[in-house]
Scaffold this active site. Sequence first.
Site, mmCIF file in Angstrom:
data_model
loop_
_atom_site.group_PDB
_atom_site.id
_atom_site.type_symbol
_atom_site.label_atom_id
_atom_site.label_comp_id
_atom_site.label_asym_id
_atom_site.label_seq_id
_atom_site.Cartn_x
_atom_site.Cartn_y
_atom_site.Cartn_z
ATOM 1 N N CYS A 312 0.828 -1.214 0.000
ATOM 2 C CA CYS A 312 0.000 0.000 0.000
ATOM 3 C C CYS A 312 0.855 1.252 0.000
ATOM 4 O O CYS A 312 1.849 1.324 0.721
ATOM 5 C CB CYS A 312 -0.838 0.094 1.271
ATOM 6 S SG CYS A 312 -1.879 -1.311 1.529
ATOM 7 N N GLY A 347 -0.799 -5.600 6.748
ATOM 8 C CA GLY A 347 0.326 -5.237 7.609
ATOM 9 C C GLY A 347 0.895 -6.381 8.427
ATOM 10 O O GLY A 347 1.860 -6.179 9.163
ATOM 11 N N ARG A 393 0.911 -7.684 -6.249
ATOM 12 C CA ARG A 393 0.683 -6.263 -6.517
ATOM 13 C C ARG A 393 -0.529 -5.754 -5.743
ATOM 14 O O ARG A 393 -1.493 -6.490 -5.485
ATOM 15 C CB ARG A 393 0.482 -6.017 -8.015
ATOM 16 C CG ARG A 393 -0.770 -6.649 -8.592
ATOM 17 C CD ARG A 393 -0.863 -6.364 -10.080
ATOM 18 N NE ARG A 393 -2.094 -6.875 -10.658
ATOM 19 C CZ ARG A 393 -2.384 -6.862 -11.939
ATOM 20 N NH1 ARG A 393 -1.508 -6.366 -12.801
ATOM 21 N NH2 ARG A 393 -3.534 -7.310 -12.395
ATOM 22 N N ARG A 408 -12.499 0.675 -6.061
ATOM 23 C CA ARG A 408 -12.070 0.479 -4.661
ATOM 24 C C ARG A 408 -11.441 1.781 -4.134
ATOM 25 O O ARG A 408 -11.481 2.076 -2.962
ATOM 26 C CB ARG A 408 -11.037 -0.653 -4.633
ATOM 27 C CG ARG A 408 -10.607 -1.042 -3.228
ATOM 28 C CD ARG A 408 -9.734 -2.289 -3.250
ATOM 29 N NE ARG A 408 -9.751 -2.941 -1.966
ATOM 30 C CZ ARG A 408 -8.882 -2.686 -1.004
ATOM 31 N NH1 ARG A 408 -7.907 -1.825 -1.180
ATOM 32 N NH2 ARG A 408 -8.973 -3.302 0.157
ATOM 33 N N HIS A 477 14.423 -8.843 17.493
ATOM 34 C CA HIS A 477 14.821 -9.567 16.275
ATOM 35 C C HIS A 477 16.195 -10.197 16.513
ATOM 36 O O HIS A 477 16.933 -9.744 17.388
ATOM 37 C CB HIS A 477 14.892 -8.594 15.087
ATOM 38 C CG HIS A 477 13.530 -8.193 14.594
ATOM 39 N ND1 HIS A 477 12.922 -8.806 13.524
ATOM 40 C CD2 HIS A 477 12.662 -7.256 15.038
ATOM 41 C CE1 HIS A 477 11.733 -8.265 13.325
ATOM 42 N NE2 HIS A 477 11.553 -7.315 14.242
#
Length: 493
Positions: A312, A347, A393, A408, A477
């Site tokens: 996005c 996300g 995509r 949309r 991480h």
Amino acid sequence: MANDFDSFSEKLRVEEALTFDDVLLRPKESSVEPDEASTATRVSTSVELTVPVLSAAMDTVTESNMAIAMARHGGLGVLHRNMSIDQMVEEIDRVKRADELIIPLEEVVTVDPEMSVREADSRMEREGVGGAPVINTNGEVLGIISSTDVRPHLEVGESDPVSEAMTDEVITAPQDIDPREAFDMMYEHKIERVPVVDEENLLVGLVTMQGILQRREFDEAARDEGGHLRVGVAVGPFELDRAQAADDAGADILFIDCAHAHNRNVIESARDIKSKVGADVVVGNIGTREAAAAVVDFADGVKVGIGPGSICTTRVVTGAGMPQISAIAQVADVASQHKVPVIADGGIRYSGDAIKAIAAGADAIMLGSYFAGTDEAPGRVIIMNGKKYKQYRGMGSVGAMKSGGGDRYFKDDTDEEFVPEGVEAATPYKGTLESELHQLVGGMQSGMGYVGADSIPEFKERAEFVRVSPAGQQEGHPHDVVITDEAPNYSPE
Ligand code: XMP
């Protein structure tokens, strides 16, 4: 000022909005074994799933192959809408027919009694079946023939008619047979297939042991009342005709597919669609409590996500959006009061993000990039610099908008020059959906274990967040090491 502000400077005293990396689940005393934690949930008024996961309505993520695999493993695929209404109906049909107990007559390989044994054998081999009902020209079942019946005749009399080789004491089943009865019948008579007949003994379909065993393998599958796999379908905010066609074709949930559903016209149209279809209607996307309040009186579910997706660019292009953890919590505050399920869309990169979304108030999650690299996603594998990828995509990218669905983003498909809100990309190839889903759900169950909850409703109640500093994020991480073997559920960003 027209708003509730006394000055522009006051606007800058803003509420804080958080997303996945800003928070962690606070570990709590637990007696829950992760494997035993139930992930069963409700995604809309009348649809329950054993796995709280949906695949995104995107043309590089969900067509019928993905929807079949998702439903077989307990989740739900939502078909994208960059296809004609006829194609959509075919895709819904493919999902609904995928695990059908009774193979319909048009698809049953049959032979006629006068045909030679050689011909029958060739037909069965060509069609890839091990046996076939023998029917006369009226469609009456006279017998059944299998490769075992054929074999001795091929040696000595391959031009013998089928009527001499077939088993004529046929066990048949009525049209309302259920999987248990069919299994018992086949087990008792040691047979592999049972013709299904109507009251006049005319063939209407076939049940096979292979089909029954396949259904058993997927005992967690999302199925409708008739035992067919469930499927969701995206429809444009103003596409009543598509919505009605999807409903008629048997779609279980219609997803009003809009980047900003907190729009009066979209809400009116969604309300109208809801009043005219039998399927559940989920409205999205939204990201605030005000938007939730505007739809909870009619929506069977709400979908949350204004710009969190991996492909996005809505937030950078439009300057608008809402970090996803806060968006979920705001919407869930209102939706939960009305018992309307909440789906967190976009996300989610790791299983940890997925379970944080549930902790923030979601009942289920929707993922695009996580599944776009699997075998079941549309599109072929491409190789770049020796590594395998699949195309992924945004539905607001130029390429996707050119093939329809620009509405949309409130854009006309005939626009010469789109203002895109998404990018066209590639994502690493990942193999089967089953193994990706296994990692995702397994990680979510482990999160439930850390919080001490063995069901989604209990987890939503018990889970608490702590705020994480940038240093804390880094600590979470792998650090100060060189990864030598990639884990199946982690790759550095
Ligand atoms: P993930 O992060 O799972 O996100 O890849 C998938 C979700 O992203 C939304 N979507 C878009 N949002 N521009 C956007 O702003 C786009 O082009 C776009 N395409 C998809 C959608 O909600 C999807 O489920």
